[in-house]
Write a protein that holds these residues in place. Structure first.
Motif, PDB file in Angstrom:
ATOM      1  N   GLU A  81      45.149  15.737  39.190  1.00  0.00           N
ATOM      2  CA  GLU A  81      45.375  14.695  39.942  1.00  0.00           C
ATOM      3  C   GLU A  81      45.614  14.957  41.663  1.00  0.00           C
ATOM      4  N   ILE A  99      47.847  10.308  38.437  1.00  0.00           N
ATOM      5  CA  ILE A  99      48.410  10.429  37.073  1.00  0.00           C
ATOM      6  C   ILE A  99      49.693  10.012  36.922  1.00  0.00           C
ATOM      7  N   SER A 104      43.564   7.839  34.674  1.00  0.00           N
ATOM      8  CA  SER A 104      43.025   9.216  34.223  1.00  0.00           C
ATOM      9  C   SER A 104      41.861   9.604  35.122  1.00  0.00           C
TER      10      SER A 104
END
Length: 438
Positions: free
Chosen positions: A275, A256, A268
């Motif tokens: 992430e 991200i 995203s």
């Protein structure tokens, strides 16, 4: 070693064989939601989507680590990074004043490991690795690869075109030999770069409802899709598509934003949480597509949890190769899932990430639909039912203490079995500076 190639072989030195070829396409930092077939409405990947329709798509595939080097080591050896003591990206980084001191992990894949390339080499396969290696300073030829291609030259496309061209030439040269082609792209890792016309296309496409909004990243993914198209077209032209297993996956979840909190928002992973650099689903759940015409049923979807440690036994199984005597691995062959002849036997999948990144040091276990994360700084537990809560929003640890305790014990026992390195209390801990990188 920019642009170097080692140990070229004579293309006609072996007769045509029915042993399958392997084209393994590994992408750097590609998220689970970055492909159209996995749900992206902004990125355009028609060729990869079609490849998925022609093969098997795995919904619950995982990297063995939330960062690159340990996952790559797991692919090459079939072993968990914790067993290899190679648990962070090489060379890693530190938080000098954090609560814990992270262990001194290996900065080099041990050369004595029996890799996929070494095992395949014993039965006549020719192998090459093209692109990112990131397993230390030793050359891939010391790990069984007959050739390797690295390059520092760039054409504003993260070397996608250059590496793809090298892969095409390799397939042309060795079309009459069984081969293992490990194409390891630098893309879509930061820093982001892409063709200006493609960037303009995605800037014009942006609408308020798009969750993924980085036009440069989207352009990089389209260039990647084009690369896959060139590879598949070449397999058809050479008339070897039917005997070539194509594996497409990522080394960890999508990024991200850089771990320092600086730089652009890249992608995203929603509905997944978090992430790259974490053990939440956004950091370790990855796309996985396997295509093998006439063997893998087209447009099949597999919901069984699998891991990057499984590629090693799967490839050797498909090639009819037995590992070296005394070599053990943690993975399980996915052949019964690919051929739809049965299930695989496995109690759980494990992770050990004793480092600071987008998260504090932690470990995790997935058993069935349940996943437990244990944070090493304070022993905090988070328990999730991934079937009901893929976004990991409802921590069940307090509601189901018995299940949490059982999974925690399994995780602890596993760490002991693989001799996992643990972080220790940091004598220089400074709460005011704990978040700073050194």
């Amino acid at each position: 070693m920019p642009g170097s190639v080692a140990r070229a072989l004579r293309p006609g030195s072996r007769p045509v064989t029915e042993k399958p070829n392997f084209l393994f396409i590994l992408i750097d930092d590609l998220g689970w939601m970055d492909l159209g077939y996995y749900g992206s409405t902004f990125h355009e990947t028609p060729i990869i989507d079609q490849m998925a329709r022609e093969g098997a798509r795995f919904t619950d595939a995982y990297s063995a680590a939330p960062v690159c080097s340990p996952t790559r080591a797991s692919i090459m050896t079939g072993k968990y990074p914790a067993r290899l003591h190679l648990t962070d990206f090489i060379p890693g980084h530190k938080r000098p004043w954090a609560k814990l001191t992270v262990p001194k992990f290996r900065r080099q894949l041990p050369v004595e490991e029996m890799t996929i390339a070494k095992a395949l080499q014993t039965t006549g396969y020719v192998s090459t690795t093209i692109g990112k290696w990131h397993l230390g300073g030793r050359r891939p030829t010391e790990y069984g690869f007959d050739q390797f291609v690295f390059s520092n030259q760039d054409d504003n496309d993260k070397r996608v075109g250059r590496f793809t061209g090298e892969a095409l030439r390799f397939m042309e040269r060795y079309k009459d030999r069984p081969f293992f082609l490990f194409l390891s792209h630098d893309t879509v890792h930061i820093p982001l770069e892409a063709n200006e016309e493609l960037i303009a296309k995605y800037k014009a496409k942006l609408k308020p409802g798009h969750v993924q909004r980085n036009a440069v990243y989207a352009a990089m993914i389209e260039a990647l899709d084009d690369s896959v198209g060139r590879l598949l077209k070449k397999l058809d032209e050479l008339e070897i598509a039917d005997r070539t297993v194509v594996i497409f996956t990522s080394d960890n979840g999508g990024l991200i934003q850089k771990y320092t909190g600086s730089g652009p928002v890249v992608t995203s992973n929603a509905p997944l949480r978090s992430e790259k650099g974490t053990l939440y689903e956004g950091g370790i759940r990855v796309p996985l597509i396997v295509r093998w015409p006439r063997v893998v049923k087209p447009d099949s979807v597999c919901n069984v949890p699998v891991s990057s440690v499984d590629f090693y036994p799967t490839i050797l199984d498909l090639a009819g190769v037995e590992g070296a005597s005394g070599h053990s691995f943690d993975g399980t062959s996915l052949v019964p899932l690919l051929k739809q002849t049965g299930q695989i036997e496995r109690d759980a999948i494990y992770w050990h990430y004793p480092h600071y990144h987008h998260t504090a040091p932690c470990g995790a276990i997935r058993q069935g639909v349940f996943k437990l994360i244990e944070f090493y700084e304070d022993g905090r537990l988070e328990l999730y039912n991934l079937e009901a809560d893929i976004g990991e929003t409802n921590n069940l640890a307090d509601k189901e203490p018995a299940r949490a305790a059982e999974l925690r014990k399994k995780l602890s026992d596993w760490r002991g079995a693989v001799d996992a390195q643990m972080p220790t209390l940091n004598p220089n801990h400074d709460p005011a500076k704990a978040h700073e990188w050194g």
